[in-house]
Design a protein around this motif. Structure first.
Motif, PDB file in Angstrom:
ATOM      1  N   PHE A  21     -55.524 146.634  87.894  1.00  0.00           N
ATOM      2  CA  PHE A  21     -56.797 146.723  88.610  1.00  0.00           C
ATOM      3  C   PHE A  21     -57.292 148.169  88.699  1.00  0.00           C
ATOM      4  N   LEU A  22     -56.435 149.072  89.180  1.00  0.00           N
ATOM      5  CA  LEU A  22     -56.861 150.455  89.387  1.00  0.00           C
ATOM      6  C   LEU A  22     -57.159 151.170  88.071  1.00  0.00           C
ATOM      7  N   SER A  23     -56.371 150.873  87.036  1.00  0.00           N
ATOM      8  CA  SER A  23     -56.614 151.518  85.731  1.00  0.00           C
ATOM      9  C   SER A  23     -57.922 151.052  85.107  1.00  0.00           C
ATOM     10  N   SER A  24     -58.459 149.927  85.567  1.00  0.00           N
ATOM     11  CA  SER A  24     -59.738 149.434  85.064  1.00  0.00           C
ATOM     12  C   SER A  24     -60.876 149.757  86.030  1.00  0.00           C
ATOM     13  N   TYR A  25     -60.605 149.618  87.338  1.00  0.00           N
ATOM     14  CA  TYR A  25     -61.683 149.773  88.327  1.00  0.00           C
ATOM     15  C   TYR A  25     -62.174 151.217  88.415  1.00  0.00           C
ATOM     16  N   VAL A  37     -62.302 142.414  91.092  1.00  0.00           N
ATOM     17  CA  VAL A  37     -61.900 141.997  92.440  1.00  0.00           C
ATOM     18  C   VAL A  37     -61.316 140.591  92.396  1.00  0.00           C
ATOM     19  N   GLU A  38     -61.912 139.710  91.597  1.00  0.00           N
ATOM     20  CA  GLU A  38     -61.360 138.363  91.431  1.00  0.00           C
ATOM     21  C   GLU A  38     -59.947 138.435  90.853  1.00  0.00           C
ATOM     22  N   TRP A  54     -54.547 150.808 105.552  1.00  0.00           N
ATOM     23  CA  TRP A  54     -54.840 150.580 104.136  1.00  0.00           C
ATOM     24  C   TRP A  54     -55.845 149.455 103.940  1.00  0.00           C
ATOM     25  N   VAL A  55     -55.908 148.513 104.871  1.00  0.00           N
ATOM     26  CA  VAL A  55     -56.909 147.445 104.772  1.00  0.00           C
ATOM     27  C   VAL A  55     -58.306 148.032 104.926  1.00  0.00           C
ATOM     28  N   GLY A  56     -58.474 148.945 105.883  1.00  0.00           N
ATOM     29  CA  GLY A  56     -59.769 149.599 106.062  1.00  0.00           C
ATOM     30  C   GLY A  56     -60.160 150.433 104.858  1.00  0.00           C
ATOM     31  N   LEU A  57     -59.169 151.058 104.199  1.00  0.00           N
ATOM     32  CA  LEU A  57     -59.454 151.835 102.985  1.00  0.00           C
ATOM     33  C   LEU A  57     -59.977 150.930 101.876  1.00  0.00           C
ATOM     34  N   LEU A  58     -59.369 149.764 101.722  1.00  0.00           N
ATOM     35  CA  LEU A  58     -59.859 148.809 100.720  1.00  0.00           C
ATOM     36  C   LEU A  58     -61.263 148.326 101.062  1.00  0.00           C
ATOM     37  N   GLN A  59     -61.528 148.125 102.341  1.00  0.00           N
ATOM     38  CA  GLN A  59     -62.847 147.660 102.749  1.00  0.00           C
ATOM     39  C   GLN A  59     -63.930 148.668 102.396  1.00  0.00           C
ATOM     40  N   LEU A  62     -63.988 146.799  98.238  1.00  0.00           N
ATOM     41  CA  LEU A  62     -64.759 145.620  98.629  1.00  0.00           C
ATOM     42  C   LEU A  62     -66.243 145.918  98.823  1.00  0.00           C
ATOM     43  N   GLU A  63     -66.600 147.179  98.884  1.00  0.00           N
ATOM     44  CA  GLU A  63     -68.018 147.523  98.927  1.00  0.00           C
ATOM     45  C   GLU A  63     -68.720 147.086  97.650  1.00  0.00           C
ATOM     46  N   SER A  64     -67.965 146.996  96.561  1.00  0.00           N
ATOM     47  CA  SER A  64     -68.565 146.646  95.271  1.00  0.00           C
ATOM     48  C   SER A  64     -69.064 145.207  95.214  1.00  0.00           C
ATOM     49  N   VAL A  65     -68.557 144.330  96.103  1.00  0.00           N
ATOM     50  CA  VAL A  65     -69.035 142.949  96.121  1.00  0.00           C
ATOM     51  C   VAL A  65     -70.041 142.716  97.245  1.00  0.00           C
TER      52      VAL A  65
END
Length: 352
Positions: free
Chosen positions: A110-114, A136-137, A195-200, A204-207
């Motif tokens: 995921f990270l190497s692509s995102y 994300v999916e 770490w959940v807030g960091l992902l948010q 997750l902003e991208s969706v």
């Protein structure tokens, strides 16, 4: 046998313990002056007995919705205990390391692509968002695989259309992951720390997800405007809302907040039911962190659940948003086999 004298003494003692009702009435009002309107809150204020009774009702009808039901112990004899020990070794010594490896591989992919897509395609927003949604999916699929998730979806897959909102019952934050691996929803969710807030705030902003803080009153107005703007966009991801506003233990549904039903949009119900034969998917955020919750899922045998995409609903003529919310809650509860708990009046009594 009580004599009349003893009876009078007992009554006098009770009178000493009885609260002075005039202390609980508004200032300037005597007990002889009847109040224009006596509400249930007033009765609770002047009667400790009623207050205790209401508290018992709350504990029985409301708090049971947020309690985990621990599994009954079955390794209680010399024949079953060795089997239980073998299960512990398999789950923690074999399955858990494999699942950690699966999740690590998923994050690497995921990270190497995102990261390259997010940085190199800033001038091509439409293409960038499409690729980020797909990624994300993918990471959600790896999360489900790390629990050995067995998810059965019923009904047509959601599509992107303007003026529609999806609502679902809420058991855990993994509800979002289970739904997101099939459809890139934009969810409204409380902002979390760590770490959940960091992902948010990043991935997750991208969706198109929308975040809020419960403690800030101004956030409600801002979020309400963002919701109205989001559902009007034809190219936006479908909006997903958990109208219960908190995680419930998948035995009950509590009152749906009416915000999702005031957007002048078609409401598409989603019912989620977890099979507790292997693990209880309920996340009690007051007792455990989300990291601990994930470890519990990853050390279980499997996470098994059913997801039903139900028939879209619209506001009927003469129907209020609250009635609309209750009707949709009934549809979800019936499909998932959950019990409806009428807690509206309780929240009104104890609201500040």
């Amino acid at each position: 046998m009580d004599t009349p004298g003893n009876l009078k003494t007992s009554i006098s003692e009770l009178d000493l313990d009885r609260p002075n009702i005039e202390d609980y009435l508004p200032s300037g009002t005597s007990i002889q002056e009847p109040l224009d309107k006596l509400s249930l809150r007033d009765l609770l204020d002047i009667s400790p007995t009623l207050t205790e009774a209401a508290g018992a009702i709350v504990d029985d009808s409301f708090t049971r919705c947020f309690k985990s039901n621990p599994p009954e112990p079955w390794n209680w004899n010399v024949y079953l205990f060795p089997l239980w020990c073998c299960g512990v070794v398999i789950r923690y010594g074999i399955l858990f390391p494999v699942r950690v490896l699966v999740l690590a591989i998923g994050w690497i992919i995921f990270l190497s692509s995102y990261i390259p897509v997010h940085l190199l395609l800033k001038g091509h927003d439409k293409l960038r968002k499409k690729i980020e949604r797909s990624l994300v999916e993918v990471i959600c699929m790896f999360f489900v695989a790390s629990w050995t998730g067995v998810v059965k979806y019923h009904g047509p897959r959601p599509s992107r259309r303007p003026k529609q909102v999806f609502v679902a019952n809420h058991t855990s934050m993994i509800d979002f992951i289970v739904l997101e691996q099939m459809t890139p929803f934009a969810v409204i969710m409380q902002k979390h720390p760590g770490w959940v807030g960091l992902l948010q705030s990043t991935i997750l902003e991208s969706v198109g997800c929308i975040w809020f803080h419960r403690s800030e009153a101004k956030d409600r107005e801002i979020v309400a405007k963002k919701l109205r703007d989001h559902v009007q966009g034809a190219d936006n991801n479908p909006l997903l809302i958990f109208p219960e506003g908190t995680c419930v233990n998948n035995h009950y549904t509590v009152m749906f907040k009416k915000g999702a039903f005031e957007l002048d949009s078609t409401v598409c119900p989603i019912a989620i039911k977890y099979n507790k034969i292997f693990v209880d998917a309920f996340w009690n955020s007051r007792k455990q962190s989300f990291t601990t919750h994930l470890l519990q899922l990853m050390t279980s045998w499997a996470v098994v659940c059913d997801v039903w995409y139900l028939e879209p609903q619209n506001l009927r003529p003469g129907e209020t948003p609250i009635e609309f919310a209750e009707r949709v809650r009934g549809i979800i509860s019936d499909r998932a086999g959950l019990k409806k708990v009428p807690v509206g009046w309780i929240s009104e009594i104890f609201s500040p």
